[in-house]
Design a protein around this motif. Structure first.
Motif, PDB file in Angstrom:
ATOM      1  N   VAL A  48       3.535   2.138   6.914  1.00  0.00           N
ATOM      2  CA  VAL A  48       2.357   1.267   7.301  1.00  0.00           C
ATOM      3  C   VAL A  48       1.582   1.923   8.482  1.00  0.00           C
ATOM      4  CG1 VAL A  48       1.165  -0.815   8.240  1.00  0.00           C
ATOM      5  CG2 VAL A  48       3.045  -0.970   6.389  1.00  0.00           C
ATOM      6  N   LYS A  55      -4.311  -1.202  10.191  1.00  0.00           N
ATOM      7  CA  LYS A  55      -3.741  -2.414  10.132  1.00  0.00           C
ATOM      8  C   LYS A  55      -2.710  -2.600  11.038  1.00  0.00           C
ATOM      9  CE  LYS A  55      -5.827  -3.821   6.404  1.00  0.00           C
ATOM     10  NZ  LYS A  55      -6.496  -5.245   6.454  1.00  0.00           N
ATOM     11  N   PHE A  56      -1.600  -1.341  11.304  1.00  0.00           N
ATOM     12  CA  PHE A  56      -0.704  -1.387  12.100  1.00  0.00           C
ATOM     13  C   PHE A  56      -1.351  -1.390  13.808  1.00  0.00           C
ATOM     14  CE2 PHE A  56       2.394   0.620  14.845  1.00  0.00           C
ATOM     15  CZ  PHE A  56       3.650   0.063  14.555  1.00  0.00           C
TER      16      PHE A  56
END
Length: 778
Positions: A48, A55-56
């Protein structure tokens, strides 16, 4: 009181909910903390981090916000501890270095699990760590038709099997099963074949039913030799060390590997999805199943249990599959015996009872071995049915050499028929005889200066026609016979290319071979064995020759000569007695310099690739041949008058400025040896390309002229490919537009094509929008 009790109940319920919420929060943080201790979760978050950084980073910001606002309450202290562990694990993801376990990844991609139960035969440790993907990769690699193999696929696969068995620390049962599954997957991938001139099902079945059994036979022989030399030292203990594992010998050379092979074949029956035979081999699979059923019935009859006939009709639906063909291939090579016919479920009981039918008619091969002369019906049967044993192949070989003209041609055709493509149990022997027929021996009765190969012209024409298909050439390469084929084709090219044709044999009519056709078949067959149109500098840059890049003719001959030398100095059993009785030209070293005409073309071909040709002087013999060829291929334009301006550019006038002799018809096909024609072709191509570049010859006339040239001598296709490939590489030619002037305009047939497409779609049940293209068919 009621109000107080209700209020107390509400307070207690809220306190209980708060307590549950705190407990759930603590439990959730504990679960997350433990989850982040898992290596798989860290790897997932690392993916990810690399693939979805936004997002991370959002997750990291929420963690930082939570840490900045965390409560100092003592009741939340356990949750805070779990939260700190969780957030620390998240931050460590960025610095985590993960080495991908490629073995586990590939195993997940290639593993075929059973639907209901795990394989009980596998050791749990080896199942977790074994990686058999190299089998699939290697088998798919040798199916690449762009580059022919120059070494035997059997020897390469043998080394791969032994290497993976040691590398995976697996049993022979697991090793052989993985090998069979990889070969079966290779065959099943042919259900959606690619289009084009690439190897197809015959080559894949060759790997499954010939190459793999031969490789296993090599492994069995290797252990037998090792055990025979080590048996005396191991006689007291009864055990010897093989490949780092202890294996009981019990007096037999290949006990451990043979038992592993038998066990793998037993387990193979559970993979029914891979055992479904392709449509073209369903008859062969059913015949194998019927053969097993007949064996069981005959054994019962011998014991007096019942009286049964034999039936070998492959049209019987006996439920045959690829496992039956694999078993027959192993029995034919004496890897296992016929006791496998009694395995539970190998043959259906209904099939065994069906064998009570009367015996079938005599096999065509039985009729042939009885001495029946060839007839059209018998030849067609033998072409479509594989030979059952080596004896039939040896008889065909003898007829091809010593029979009448018609018998030689028929025997050669039969050898290249089903016995070669589907005679998997004896395929290496069939190929051996086919290659030997390309270099037939000089008869003891032959006298005079006439080359003995001319007497074998019908037979050679049949062999060249049958052995030059895409799949057959690839099967030859799988057996490592490409160097031998190249050495056998060079004498044919030299002899038939030097013959002067006559009006009766310059073209082939019907089944009668011509000198030009035999030469063209041998010449184009030879060119297919290496990249003849590639520049030598590219072969060097890509690591040509022995390094593994583009092959050259010299390197193929070096390989072949090396094999001859090693064969002469090693004690090997001859495959058949005929090999000792005659001295074959293919048993001697071969070099390009031995064939002057071929060498001259070879050097000229390299010159055409390297640089444009310079003009030739008037009166040169090559110049005269080029004039004759130009007059021949453009005779239609010269006669029509509409293209007289164009044709005057490329006839003899364009090269020498003089008209052809009035005593000779300039439009007849020239009677010239094939090598003389090939020598002049580059100058013919230069002349017509120059005329096309100056607008004096249309692209349509250029194409039709080249077509007539190939019809005259198909071998010119090789020179055309080389010359045009070099011209395109130099980048001096512009694309020719399809403007409807040089080429017919398609507007007149668009409506008919459109209606035909709609009819096909409607028949297939496909809905399509109705509309007008707006093009009038004018």
């Amino acid at each position: 009181m009621d109000m107080d009790s209700r209020g107390d109940y509400s307070v207690e319920r809220n306190e209980h909910r708060e307590l549950l919420r705190k407990k759930n929060t603590i439990m959730s943080m504990e679960v997350l903390a433990k989850l982040m201790e898992s290596r798989k979760a860290v790897v997932l978050l690392r993916l990810v981090h690399f693939n979805m950084p936004e997002k991370f980073h959002g997750l990291l910001q929420r963690l930082w916000f939570s840490e900045a606002n965390k409560l100092a309450s003592s009741s939340m202290k356990p949750a805070s501890q779990f939260f700190e562990r969780f957030s620390a694990s998240i931050r460590n993801v960025c610095d985590f270095e993960y080495q991908l376990n490629k073995g586990q990844l590939v195993r997940m991609l290639t593993d075929i699990r059973q639907p209901n139960k795990r394989l009980s035969y596998c050791n749990s440790e080896s199942v977790q760590s074994a990686c058999w993907a190299p089998f699939d990769i290697y088998l798919e690699h040798i199916m690449d038709g762009k580059q022919l193999l120059i070494t035997s696929g059997v020897s390469m696969l043998t080394e791969t099997i032994m290497l993976l068995q040691v590398f995976n620390r697996a049993s022979w049962q697991e090793t052989f099963l993985a090998l069979w599954l990889s070969a079966l997957r290779l065959v099943q991938r042919e259900h959606d074949p690619l289009e084009g001139p690439i190897p197809h099902l015959e080559s894949r079945l060759c790997i499954l039913l010939t190459i793999v059994p031969l490789a296993i036979a090599n492994i069995m022989d290797d252990e037998a030799k090792f055990c025979s030399s080590s048996l005396q030292g191991a006689a007291k203990s009864g055990f010897i060390e093989i490949d780092g594992h202890e294996n009981q010998v019990d007096g037999k050379g290949q006990t451990s590997r043979k038992n592993g092979l038998i066990s793998s074949l037993q387990v193979l029956g559970q993979f029914s999805g891979l055992l479904c035979p392709p449509a073209s081999v369903i008859g062969a699979a059913n015949a194998a199943a019927v053969k097993a059923a007949s064996f069981i019935s005959n054994s019962k009859s011998a014991r007096g249990d019942s009286v049964c006939g034999t039936h070998s009709d492959s049209d019987i639906n006996a439920g045959g599959n690829l496992r039956h063909l694999i078993i027959e291939a192993c029995i034919a090579r004496k890897l296992i015996d016929t006791s496998v016919y009694y395995w539970p479920g190998y043959v259906s009981a209904s099939v065994i009872s069906f064998i009570d039918l009367p015996p079938a008619q005599k096999s065509p091969w039985v009729i042939f071995m009885e001495g029946t002369p060839f007839s059209n019906s018998l030849v067609n049967f033998l072409l479509a049915t594989p030979a059952p044993s080596l004896a039939e192949i040896e008889k065909l070989y003898d007829i091809a050499l010593n029979g009448s003209v018609e018998e030689r041609s028929a025997a050669a055709k039969i050898l290249c028929g089903a016995s070669l493509s589907r005679g998997w149990n004896i395929q290496e022997h069939v190929l051996h005889y086919v290659v030997k027929l390309l270099s037939p021996p000089k008869p003891s009765t032959h006298t005079g200066q006439r080359n003995h190969l001319i007497d074998y012209m019908p037979m050679l024409s049949a062999i060249l026609s049958g052995a030059s298909s895409i799949d057959t050439v690839h099967v030859l390469s799988l057996h490592g016979l490409i160097p031998e084929v190249a050495a056998s084709l060079m004498p044919l090219c030299e002899v038939f290319g030097s013959l002067m044709p006559t009006s009766s044999n310059i073209s082939s009519k019907g089944d009668e071979p011509s000198i030009y056709m035999v030469f063209s078949s041998a010449f184009l067959f030879l060119l297919r064995l290496w990249k003849f149109y590639r520049p030598p500098i590219e072969q060097c840059l890509t690591g040509g020759g022995a390094i593994g890049g583009e092959l050259t003719l010299e390197y193929l001959l070096l390989l072949r000569n090396g094999r001859i030398a090693s064969h002469n100095y090693s004690a090997q059993d001859e495959i058949n007695s005929n090999q000792v009785q005659h001295e074959y030209s293919s048993d001697k070293p071969e070099y390009v310099d031995f064939y002057p005409k071929l060498r001259a073309w070879y050097c000229q071909n390299k010159s055409c690739i390297a640089s444009p040709l310079s003009g030739i002087s008037t009166g040169n013999p090559v110049h005269e041949v080029a004039n004759k060829i130009l007059n021949m291929i453009y005779r239609k334009m010269t006669k029509s008058g509409s293209s007289s301006g164009n044709s005057s550019t490329v006839t003899s006038n364009s090269l020498c400025g003089s008209s052809p002799s009035t005593a000779e018809d300039p439009y007849q096909r020239p009677m010239l040896p094939a090598w003389d024609v090939l020598e002049a072709i580059p100058f013919v191509l230069e002349a017509i390309l120059t005329a096309c570049a100056h607008g004096r010859l249309s692209s349509r006339d250029l194409t039709t002229g080249l077509r007539d040239l190939i019809d005259f001598l198909p071998a010119t296709l090789g020179t055309i490919v080389t010359y045009f490939a070099a011209e395109i590489t130099r980048g001096i030619w512009k694309p020719v537009p399809m403007n409807g002037t040089d080429w017919p305009s398609p507007a007149a047939i668009l409506s008919a094509v459109d209606s035909e497409i709609k009819e096909i779609l409607a028949a297939a049940g496909v809905d399509f929008p109705c509309g007008s293209s707006g093009i009038s068919p004018s």
